[in-house]
Motif scaffolding. Sequence first.
Motif, PDB file in Angstrom:
ATOM      1  N   THR A 205      15.869 -11.422   7.078  1.00 55.35           N
ATOM      2  CA  THR A 205      15.597 -10.186   7.810  1.00 55.35           C
ATOM      3  C   THR A 205      14.092  -9.965   7.905  1.00 55.35           C
ATOM      4  OG1 THR A 205      15.617  -8.881   5.790  1.00 55.35           O
ATOM      5  CG2 THR A 205      17.725  -9.166   6.933  1.00 55.35           C
ATOM      6  N   GLU A 207      12.394  -7.491   6.717  1.00 60.05           N
ATOM      7  CA  GLU A 207      11.904  -7.076   5.404  1.00 60.05           C
ATOM      8  C   GLU A 207      11.757  -8.266   4.469  1.00 60.05           C
ATOM      9  OE1 GLU A 207      13.198  -4.078   1.721  1.00 60.05           O
ATOM     10  OE2 GLU A 207      14.503  -4.345   3.468  1.00 60.05           O
ATOM     11  N   ASN A 208      12.745  -9.166   4.461  1.00 60.82           N
ATOM     12  CA  ASN A 208      12.710 -10.307   3.549  1.00 60.82           C
ATOM     13  C   ASN A 208      11.705 -11.373   3.970  1.00 60.82           C
ATOM     14  OD1 ASN A 208      14.735  -9.064   2.093  1.00 60.82           O
ATOM     15  ND2 ASN A 208      16.382 -10.264   3.032  1.00 60.82           N
ATOM     16  N   GLU A 210       8.599 -10.767   5.113  1.00 60.15           N
ATOM     17  CA  GLU A 210       7.261 -10.194   5.189  1.00 60.15           C
ATOM     18  C   GLU A 210       6.196 -11.197   4.757  1.00 60.15           C
ATOM     19  OE1 GLU A 210       4.149  -7.573   5.883  1.00 60.15           O
ATOM     20  OE2 GLU A 210       6.216  -7.638   6.617  1.00 60.15           O
TER      21      GLU A 210
END
Length: 439
Positions: A205, A207-208, A210
């Motif tokens: 994702t 977020e993961n 970054e």
Amino acid sequence: MFGTSGIRGPVGETVTARLALDVGRAVGIDADRAVVGRDPRESGVLLCDALAAGLRESGTDVRDLSLAATPTVARAVDWHDADAGVSITASHNPAPDNGIKLWQPGGQAFDEARRDTIARRVREGESNLQGWDDLGDRTRVDATERHVDALRGAVGIDDPLSIAVDLGNGAGGVTVDALQSLDCTVETLNAQPDGGFPGRPSEPTAENCESLRRLVEATDADCGIAHDGDADRLRAVTGTGEFLSGDVLLALFAREAVARSDVDEPRVAVPVDTSLAVDDALAPLEATVTHTRVGDVFVAERATEPDVVFGGEPSGAWIWPDETLCPDGPLAACRLAALAADRPLDERATEIETYPIRRANVETDDKAGVMDRVEERVLAEYDDVRTLDGVRADLGDAWFLVRASGTQPLVRITAEARDEARAGEVFETAREIVADAEN
């Protein structure tokens, strides 16, 4: 027993060595030879052993790929003239989970009829066990090099790039090998296979990923690529450090596939919760979308139709049916690199107009009843309604979807329109319909 992407769940609870043994016995009834492989989860070793034992007890010869990307396993069914393939993987699920995904020749996941047959055999304990002198053998083989060769044959890159690849401690090393064979410079993140996924959670994702985004932004990388644990999914970062949404990436891949095809009226298979951005991106190319149930299994089934030139899910599963019917993250990586080599991804992404999407989950202990009442009302009030997977009402400039979760006591609401106010209005309408259906 089977969800939309095979069997998945916590090890020692839903997924056990006994279950793997039973699935192996069930598959072995129809298979003279099977290919097996696994992602890096430690539980995969014992599950693979148990499943292989069930196959061999049935007289099935096993070709064991050991640690391998799921698309490598799926492709290897044909390469080893096998009748079935089995991936021991929970894909993007967290470390405590594992699972079993079954493949038929052509790289397609077991269809619904085949899944139902296996589930029935497991439930009823059906098997075809052989005597000591007719057991199947188990041979260790490697298919990674052949996968690399297939990718190099499918994709050409005239101007090699610098690419950052986040493997998420998964089984997707074939992507690095393939890109390097295409003369790209590759820098890796989380490249050591580790089923505990210490570098980041398995699902790629925004977020993961970054760390990947920051790496691309801080270097001269032309793009960034991220896989999940078994490399059937791919998500991407542009050379300017923008994490592309799944709908934008779907639109980019779909446009490229349509442009390459020689089909008169090409279609692209997408699940019912896909954005209007994909429809609008394809319209100038005189191509259309065809909706499927949510799940790459159903996208792949639709991709068997001759006028479907591409299939994809915004979650990161991409299928090119002229190559294989499995979601192939490494192939997607090479295709994306070719796109970026021709023109930067950030420039391409700006051409895809995106729209506001609203989502919510409603908890309920009566999913079936709520969905029945929602369907009855929506069919009565709207003209263009599809009940393929949940209830989707198309309103021309907007749509809403009400769909029961397959694993949780939730009804999911999604609404999209081409402007913010309209999206909010349609979303509130859908939420009111669900609220009334609860009473």
